[in-house]
Motif scaffolding. Structure first.
Motif: not given
Length: 227
Positions: A214-219
């Protein structure tokens, strides 16, 4: 004690999660209908047909929004299932962080077991038992809740999965032996199809999958769910 535990869980989670404010949808997200309109949508939190029995904050419309690579990967799953006359139906996709906070607040209140959603537990034990969390991969657009069904001449017929979506009970664990052999086989069929497109299953919820890249991991985003 339970309220204190919920507060601790929330505080710890926020130290590892980058919060992004409410506002317009940022670049990099897509409407699933624009990627693959053949995937059925039953967005429960935009209605009162969910475990809170109310429309959840942040859900302005019943739409599936995902980080674009996640939506495209899901379309690959749908394409691979079609020759078997099978298809997907999604229940929840991107989830605003305010909805996650609403769930935590809801689960911090006392309440009797609900035979439809949590028949064995009081509401204010669901956090401690791991069924309600203070952080969610849904808020980054990288997780999805869904089921599998047969494609019929008149539409879609959901397969037997042993429990409904958001049934907070050990029977919802993906490999639970407390469900029928047919339901267990259907769960494994879904897991295999999703794994082949880069998704990983959460073993306590047969319906929940996260995209490995996933491109926005942690957001955690907080824009409205709307088309």
């Amino acid at each position: 004690m339970k309220r204190r535990l919920a507060a601790i869980v929330l505080a710890v989670s926020l130290t590892t999660l980058s919060l992004v404010g409410a506002g317009e949808r940022p670049p990099g997200f897509a409407d699933l209908r624009a990627i693959d309109p053949t995937i059925r949508q039953d967005i429960r939190y935009a209605t009162d047909n969910n475990f809170t029995r109310s429309v959840v904050p942040g859900y302005v419309a019943p739409a599936c929004i995902l980080a674009e690579p996640v939506a495209k990967a899901l379309a690959q799953v749908q394409k691979a299932l079609k020759p078997q006359q099978l298809g997907l139906q999604v229940f929840d996709c991107y989830r605003p962080s305010r909805a996650v906070k609403f769930f935590v607040a809801w689960a911090s209140e006392k309440g009797k077991p609900d035979p439809e959603y949590y028949p064995e537990f009081a509401r204010n034990t669901l956090i401690a038992k791991g069924y309600i969390a203070a952080r969610s991969g849904h808020s980054s657009g990288g997780s999805i809740d869904l089921t599998l069904g047969k494609l019929t001449p008149t539409g879609f017929e959901a397969l037997d999965m042993g429990t409904d979506f958001d049934f907070f009970d050990p029977r919802s664990h993906t490999r639970s032996k407390a469900v029928s052999a047919e339901a267990l086989a259907n769960r494994q069929l879904l897991v295999k199809a999703m794994q082949q497109a880069g998704f990983a299953n959460y073993d306590r919820e047969w319906w929940h999958f996260s995209f490995r890249k996933e491109p926005f991991a942690g957001k955690a985003f907080d824009f409205d769910v709307r088309e």
